[in-house]
Every structure is written in C-alpha cells, then in structure tokens.
Design an enzyme around this catalytic site. Structure first.
Site, PDB file in Angstrom:
ATOM      1  N   ASN A 106       0.845  -1.190   0.000  1.00  0.00           N
ATOM      2  CA  ASN A 106       0.000   0.000   0.000  1.00  0.00           C
ATOM      3  C   ASN A 106       0.882   1.242   0.000  1.00  0.00           C
ATOM      4  O   ASN A 106       1.923   1.253   0.646  1.00  0.00           O
ATOM      5  CB  ASN A 106      -0.874  -0.007   1.266  1.00  0.00           C
ATOM      6  CG  ASN A 106      -1.862   1.137   1.311  1.00  0.00           C
ATOM      7  OD1 ASN A 106      -2.311   1.634   0.277  1.00  0.00           O
ATOM      8  ND2 ASN A 106      -2.224   1.560   2.511  1.00  0.00           N
ATOM      9  N   THR A 107       0.466   2.258  -0.729  1.00  0.00           N
ATOM     10  CA  THR A 107       1.150   3.547  -0.643  1.00  0.00           C
ATOM     11  C   THR A 107       0.371   4.440   0.310  1.00  0.00           C
ATOM     12  O   THR A 107      -0.869   4.371   0.380  1.00  0.00           O
ATOM     13  CB  THR A 107       1.238   4.250  -2.013  1.00  0.00           C
ATOM     14  OG1 THR A 107      -0.083   4.567  -2.443  1.00  0.00           O
ATOM     15  CG2 THR A 107       1.902   3.367  -3.038  1.00  0.00           C
ATOM     16  N   HIS A 108       1.087   5.286   1.023  1.00  0.00           N
ATOM     17  CA  HIS A 108       0.420   6.147   2.012  1.00  0.00           C
ATOM     18  C   HIS A 108       1.103   7.520   2.028  1.00  0.00           C
ATOM     19  O   HIS A 108       2.334   7.593   2.062  1.00  0.00           O
ATOM     20  CB  HIS A 108       0.478   5.504   3.398  1.00  0.00           C
ATOM     21  CG  HIS A 108      -0.303   6.280   4.408  1.00  0.00           C
ATOM     22  ND1 HIS A 108      -1.688   6.303   4.424  1.00  0.00           N
ATOM     23  CD2 HIS A 108       0.107   7.087   5.407  1.00  0.00           C
ATOM     24  CE1 HIS A 108      -2.090   7.087   5.407  1.00  0.00           C
ATOM     25  NE2 HIS A 108      -1.027   7.582   6.011  1.00  0.00           N
ATOM     26  N   SER A 135       5.114   6.780   2.350  1.00  0.00           N
ATOM     27  CA  SER A 135       5.529   5.432   2.746  1.00  0.00           C
ATOM     28  C   SER A 135       4.925   4.397   1.816  1.00  0.00           C
ATOM     29  O   SER A 135       3.829   4.586   1.285  1.00  0.00           O
ATOM     30  CB  SER A 135       5.059   5.107   4.175  1.00  0.00           C
ATOM     31  OG  SER A 135       5.461   6.088   5.102  1.00  0.00           O
ATOM     32  N   ASP A 140      -1.128  -5.286   6.353  1.00  0.00           N
ATOM     33  CA  ASP A 140      -1.441  -6.318   7.344  1.00  0.00           C
ATOM     34  C   ASP A 140      -2.854  -6.061   7.841  1.00  0.00           C
ATOM     35  O   ASP A 140      -3.600  -5.284   7.230  1.00  0.00           O
ATOM     36  CB  ASP A 140      -0.388  -6.385   8.454  1.00  0.00           C
ATOM     37  CG  ASP A 140      -0.462  -5.204   9.412  1.00  0.00           C
ATOM     38  OD1 ASP A 140      -1.314  -4.318   9.207  1.00  0.00           O
ATOM     39  OD2 ASP A 140       0.329  -5.172  10.360  1.00  0.00           O
ATOM     40  N   GLY A 142      -3.974  -4.403  10.282  1.00  0.00           N
ATOM     41  CA  GLY A 142      -4.229  -3.137  10.950  1.00  0.00           C
ATOM     42  C   GLY A 142      -4.442  -2.026   9.933  1.00  0.00           C
ATOM     43  O   GLY A 142      -4.542  -2.277   8.728  1.00  0.00           O
ATOM     44  N   ASP A 144      -2.765   0.735   8.135  1.00  0.00           N
ATOM     45  CA  ASP A 144      -1.449   1.269   7.751  1.00  0.00           C
ATOM     46  C   ASP A 144      -0.374   0.897   8.769  1.00  0.00           C
ATOM     47  O   ASP A 144       0.523   1.704   9.064  1.00  0.00           O
ATOM     48  CB  ASP A 144      -1.521   2.800   7.565  1.00  0.00           C
ATOM     49  CG  ASP A 144      -2.481   3.179   6.444  1.00  0.00           C
ATOM     50  OD1 ASP A 144      -2.524   2.451   5.440  1.00  0.00           O
ATOM     51  OD2 ASP A 144      -3.173   4.203   6.582  1.00  0.00           O
TER      52      ASP A 144
HETATM   53  C1  GAR Z   1      -2.278   8.670  -2.735  1.00  0.00           C
HETATM   54  O1  GAR Z   1      -1.658   9.759  -2.120  1.00  0.00           O
HETATM   55  C2  GAR Z   1      -2.309   7.485  -1.795  1.00  0.00           C
HETATM   56  O2  GAR Z   1      -1.186   7.374  -1.002  1.00  0.00           O
HETATM   57  C3  GAR Z   1      -3.501   7.806  -0.963  1.00  0.00           C
HETATM   58  O3  GAR Z   1      -4.448   8.212  -1.908  1.00  0.00           O
HETATM   59  C4  GAR Z   1      -3.771   8.927  -2.937  1.00  0.00           C
HETATM   60  C5  GAR Z   1      -4.253   8.435  -4.275  1.00  0.00           C
HETATM   61  O4  GAR Z   1      -3.877   9.320  -5.280  1.00  0.00           O
HETATM   62  N1  GAR Z   1      -3.915   6.677  -0.205  1.00  0.00           N
HETATM   63  C6  GAR Z   1      -4.280   6.755   1.082  1.00  0.00           C
HETATM   64  O5  GAR Z   1      -4.389   7.804   1.685  1.00  0.00           O
HETATM   65  C7  GAR Z   1      -4.600   5.433   1.725  1.00  0.00           C
HETATM   66  N2  GAR Z   1      -4.699   5.575   3.149  1.00  0.00           N
HETATM   67  P1  GAR Z   1      -4.068   8.966  -6.819  1.00  0.00           P
HETATM   68  O6  GAR Z   1      -5.474   8.375  -6.970  1.00  0.00           O
HETATM   69  O7  GAR Z   1      -3.911  10.261  -7.532  1.00  0.00           O
HETATM   70  O8  GAR Z   1      -3.002   7.974  -7.161  1.00  0.00           O
END
Ligand code: GAR
Length: 200
Positions: A106-108, A135, A140, A142, A144
């Site tokens: 996952n990207t955050h 990040s 997992d 939880g 993030d």
């Molecule tokens: C990204 O910044 C991603 O990390 C976030 O949503 C955005 C999607 O942008 N995800 C979260 O916050 C998950 N908790 P995008 O649709 O332009 O790629």
C-alpha cells in the site's frame, strides 16, 4: 516478469506513473489488471494502456466481508504475483489480507507510523508538523500498520493546504512505489522476509 494487480479508488495518478514505468521493456514488472471499489476516474489510465479493469462497487454489497470476497475472486482470476493498493480508500477485510499478505502493498501519503488512516495529509497539517512524508508498506490486518518497505520525508511549507502538500507528496510516493515494485520483481526485496513484526 512480475505480474501486478493495482487497486484504486480515485484519480489514479500514482497508478498512471506505475503504468508509465511498466511500459518500459526494461522494467521487470507488468500490470495485468486494475480494479476499483467504484467507478474511479483512474480506471481511464488502465484503459489508455489497454489493460483490463474491473469494478467491485463497495456500496453494492451488504457487508465488507462480502465485498471483499468478490474482490478476492476477481484478483484470483488474474492470479497476480503482487497486489498494489494505490489509493484504494477502503479497509480490506481480514480474509482478503490473509489471502494475499505479504504479496500486497500500500502507498500512504505520510511517514508511517505517523498519521495512518484515510486523511494522512490533513492530519499532518492539523498536527502542525514541519516534516511529513510518504511510505510504502506491506498490508497487514491493521490500519497502515504493516512493515515499512520504503519511506521518505517531505517538508510541510508555510501556507500549505491539503491540496498543495498532497501534490508535493505524490511524486515521492510514485518514485518509492515504482522502486519497491522493481525490487520485488528483481528479488532484491523479499516480501516474505519483511512481514514478521508489526510496527506497533
Ligand atoms: C495517494 O496519495 C495514496 O497514497 C492515498 O491516496 C492517494 C491516491 O492518489 N492513499 C491513502 O491515503 C490510503 N490511506 P491517486 O489516486 O492520484 O493515485
């Protein structure tokens, strides 16, 4: 060649960057399918690259578990080596995490474990920090809280709002995500070996 499924909810700008990277024959991963929990704008990026898409609308299912079962069935049909959550704004049910972890990342838009959850950018601004970040983690059970695979600091500038700060974080996320997928594909990063401890 590592095969990748990407799941999104929104504009899919990070997905777009991964599609661009994977279009280079030298890049060791291919995106085989892009899924969404709604009619996300970002599905257009997959279509532009001729990559199949699917939608499993969250609202159409009576429970998170039933939604997750269908999502899992769609993913299994493509049998990817890796699942990338790239802005999927839903918590996956434990059964889906168990089925795919640690082959699910996952990207955050924050420097985890700081500011987990759906509003990582807003929460950093509210807290008044001068440094936040981006990040990439293993998913997992939880919120993030999985093992951190890559992260980098991003400055919060005077006058930043959620939009300007998120726009500065996203290019960092993209770079980290593209690099993590590359390292998984080449074997430099062994997800199974990273998935032991929870962050907290
Ligand atoms: C990204 O910044 C991603 O990390 C976030 O949503 C955005 C999607 O942008 N995800 C979260 O916050 C998950 N908790 P995008 O649709 O332009 O790629």
């Amino acid at each position: 060649m590592l095969t990748v499924a990407v799941l999104i909810s929104g504009t899919g700008s990070n997905l777009r960057a991964l599609l661009d990277a994977a279009a280079d024959p030298a890049y060791p991963a291919r995106i085989v399918v892009v899924g969404a929990d709604r009619e996300a704008d970002g599905l257009e990026h997959a279509e532009a690259f001729g990559i199949p898409t699917f939608t499993v609308p969250y609202e159409a299912y009576p429970s998170r578990e039933e939604w997750g079962r269908e999502l899992d069935a769609q993913l299994r049909a493509w049998n990817p080596d890796l699942v990338v959550l790239s802005g999927l704004m839903r918590l996956l049910p434990a059964s889906v995490v168990a089925a795919w972890s640690p082959r699910i990342v996952n990207t955050h838009p924050a420097y985890l474990p700081e500011f987990p959850g759906a509003h990582g950018v807003r929460d950093a601004l509210t807290a008044g920090v001068t440094l936040t970040g981006a990040s990439v983690i293993v998913v997992d059970d939880g919120v993030d809280s999985g093992p951190i695979l890559a992260q980098e600091r991003v400055s919060v500038l005077p006058g930043d709002d959620e939009h300007t700060l998120h726009d500065r974080i996203k290019p960092v996320e993209r770079r980290l995500l593209i690099d993590v997928v590359r390292r998984v594909a080449t074997g430099d990063l062994d997800l199974a070996a990273t998935s032991v401890p929870r962050i907290r």
